[in-house]
Design an enzyme around this catalytic site. Sequence first.
Site, PDB file in Angstrom:
ATOM      1  N   ILE A 140       0.854  -1.179   0.000  1.00  0.00           N
ATOM      2  CA  ILE A 140       0.000   0.000   0.000  1.00  0.00           C
ATOM      3  C   ILE A 140       0.896   1.237   0.000  1.00  0.00           C
ATOM      4  CG2 ILE A 140      -1.800   1.275   1.194  1.00  0.00           C
ATOM      5  CD1 ILE A 140      -2.743  -1.407   0.113  1.00  0.00           C
ATOM      6  N   LYS A 141       0.657   2.113  -0.950  1.00  0.00           N
ATOM      7  CA  LYS A 141       1.482   3.320  -1.075  1.00  0.00           C
ATOM      8  C   LYS A 141       0.920   4.436  -0.202  1.00  0.00           C
ATOM      9  CE  LYS A 141       3.289   4.298  -5.161  1.00  0.00           C
ATOM     10  NZ  LYS A 141       3.411   4.596  -6.616  1.00  0.00           N
ATOM     11  N   VAL A 142       1.801   4.978   0.623  1.00  0.00           N
ATOM     12  CA  VAL A 142       1.460   6.051   1.554  1.00  0.00           C
ATOM     13  C   VAL A 142       2.442   7.200   1.331  1.00  0.00           C
ATOM     14  CG1 VAL A 142       1.409   6.705   4.001  1.00  0.00           C
ATOM     15  CG2 VAL A 142       0.492   4.482   3.271  1.00  0.00           C
TER      16      VAL A 142
END
EC number: 2.2.1.2
Length: 933
Positions: A140-142
């Site tokens: 998951i890209k944050v």
Amino acid sequence: MTSLLRQLHASGQAIWLDFLDRQFLAEGGLRKLALHDGVTGVTSNPSIFEKAMGHGDAYDPGFRAALAQGDIGAQDLYESQAIEDIRAAAADLRPVYERLNGRDGYVSMEVSPYISNDTGATIAEAQRLWHRIGVPNLMIKVPGNSAGVPAVRQLTADGVNVNITLLFAIEAYQAVAEAYMAGLEARLAKGDPIDRIASVASFFVSRIDARIDKTIDARLAAGDREAEALTALRGKVAIANAKLAYAWYQEMIESKRWRNLAAQGAMPQRLLWASTGVKDPRFPDTLYVDTLIGPDTINTMPPQTMAAFRDHGTLAQTLAADLIGAQNVLAEVDRLGLDLAEVTASLVSDGVNQFAQATDALLGTVAAKRAEIVGDTINTMTATLPEALRQKVEVRLEMMRKEAWPRRLWEGDPSLWTGKGEDHWLGWLAAGQERQVDPDALVRLREHAQTNTNAVLLGMGGSSLGPEVLARILGNAPSHPRLHVLDTTDPAQITEVARSIDLEKTLFIVSSKSGSTMEPALLRSYFFALSGRQGDQFIAVTDPGSDLEKIAMNDRFAQIFSGDPTIGGRYSVLSVFGMVPAAVIGRDVMALYAAASPMVLSCGGDVPPQENPGLWLGAIIGEAATAGRDKLTIVASARLEPLGAWLEQLLAESTGKNGHGIVPVDLEPLGDPASYGDDRLFVHFALTSDVDAEQEAKLNMLEAAGQPIVRISLAQPERITQEFFRWEIATAIAGAIIGINPFDQPDVEAAKVAARQLVAAYETAGTLEPETPVAEDENFAIFALQDESAPDDTVIAMLRRHFAALEPGNYAGFLAYLERNASDAAALAMMRVAVRDARRVATVAGFGPRFLHSTGQAYKGGPNSGVFLVITRDPDPDLAIPGHKASFGTVQLAQARGDAAVLAQRGRRVLRLHLKKSGGGLEALQAAIAAAL
């Protein structure tokens, strides 16, 4: 020969693809790259998905399949397809993941850029996506901003693989590396394993050089004396920055803290070089691959960069080389005042904004695809606008997009308006989503109502106008009661309803949000006594804790339906205030909500303004009003004509305040183009099966003459519920454009207070305060509220002078405290046409006290451009009110006098004309106005 890309992989640097597309996946493109070039990962972002979904028709079958399961909004529709691609890519890379024991083989999906500054929302969305996608080789890209750092720590502790994106500064990278280690330590403290937790820190490379080099070029063009030193830095700053970040990484993995984690199976958080496509054609197209090769790193390349390196890349361990040179480059940056810290900080916010813009474009495309697929389940709208207004609307829509108006509306951000509590009045958004009513209770009510032949709704304003629209447009279902709406104190109207019903087979709906509004309270007293105090024939619809709720409980009403205190009356039609009467007349309430749902989804916070029918309409109305076209003229085919009365209240009471606002013009017969000035916006409603050729011809003439025309078409009458929601959204948005609070009504109460004072005086003295006419004849008596009489005034002279005050942009108002019936309405319409054609101004009309709770707000608080004629008469016969000295006729006259007085106090131009019993009534008034004009 072995591909250069595969050789790069063998040298210790992983290769990820910065691209994702359904056709590419379907054709086995990712599997081929993994097999032939050693590609071990994929990154996606909103820009990538916008390119994939926004061009061509590859995703159309997927969109159709998703919508076939049930209509959903743009965000959910996009996500359904994005997740399908992510899962497909993860499946293609699953063998890599298994072969490398979870050390690679990942696919990344980004949390929404809209929530990048909200740690809690970022965590929640990341966890939702993690569990929904449900594959182990997902990241998951944050974003690596200040809000993202604590999210990285928490998500790592929760066992979520995280790709930290939009890193530019070494300090920002150090913060996320610390967060990753802290998250692993937190897992160990809970006794959870850490050997399968993966993370990467994504440094965006080329954007740094693009920004720095732009500044360098500007200084060179200006003849900077450090030209040679500046030129030497072009294309080198980002690489030097990345080298020093990697040097810090090498130090970190040798630290005791990291060795302790590694001993427990922790995998290092690898540095990933992103944005590796070269933006300056003067540099080699493989620059950001050739110069950043080193073990335990990743280079994520777009297809064109990957192809370039495969063809002519240079393979060497360059990342750890010449660190002193890298330090010297950054020292020169500092010496020359290029302010790398400011550059990297601004690039973070710019990156978020770019992804937000890409998401806007993506969701706009998906929303358009959805609208195309669901077809005529959504009411259509077209707008033909003068060029200047069209341009203003386009500019406004783009500004709305940049300032996130759809999301701010749905999130209840009061700063969208005046910042004075508007967030406390947005319950109507939930009401449109079926969330305010109890469906089972309404089904029971629908069944119970079948024992009656009539139903009488006793209410005012928002409590009565919406139900009246539903009853008149949809009618009562077979074997269900006919609905009579009483929102008046006029004795003749009350008497007519009482005569037309069988009291023993009538259900009375007493509807009042506050529970203390005078008219419903008096009507309840009258019909409760008339029915023999049979509480089981009465239903109350009111807000919790109101006086009406207490009375209903005391008098044992059959049912009490509670409203939502966060919904204002004029926005309440899709709450119990509209749905209870709908159920009583036998309408399937859930079917009405289902009919509304396509519009609710189309107006959602995930739909950009250009594709959002509510915001588009709001932009047109608001910009038209600010450009002087503040007379919104409602034109409807016969079946939809009742909608105008509801729109009048919504628009006038919401926007007409602080000297600003929109004046709705309903039931004014259409004229020729010569009858109109440049202060109009026409809105036409029609059923596709209800075409009025004469009406259409006149509208076409107006359009040809340059008047702005909005056309709204409904395929079915039940879809009137879509217009309720569309216009609520549009009115709230128009209010934001005008700069007012669209949820208060500061001037409505003044007329109520004045009327209550007169009625209270009557209860004490038995008479209303006497008044003296300034002019009279055998038909009329004229009462002037301002000092505008002359010694020789006649009724005609006063009317002539009154209407002569109308100027371009003004409007004439006929406020009739008379019985609301077809003949009186027709007479008022003829007077309106006479004034409009003579003075080229808009005209409005209302029956009192009904209009006091709707358009009365705009007349008193909106633009001071109205010229009002208040029309009264002595009722014959009158009607007593149980427990009161004052009759209904007395109350109505007190309301008229109070209304006129407040109009005068607000500086409005107003006359009151009283029809004498022995006179010719409205026919004589028509003749007098014709003579005056």
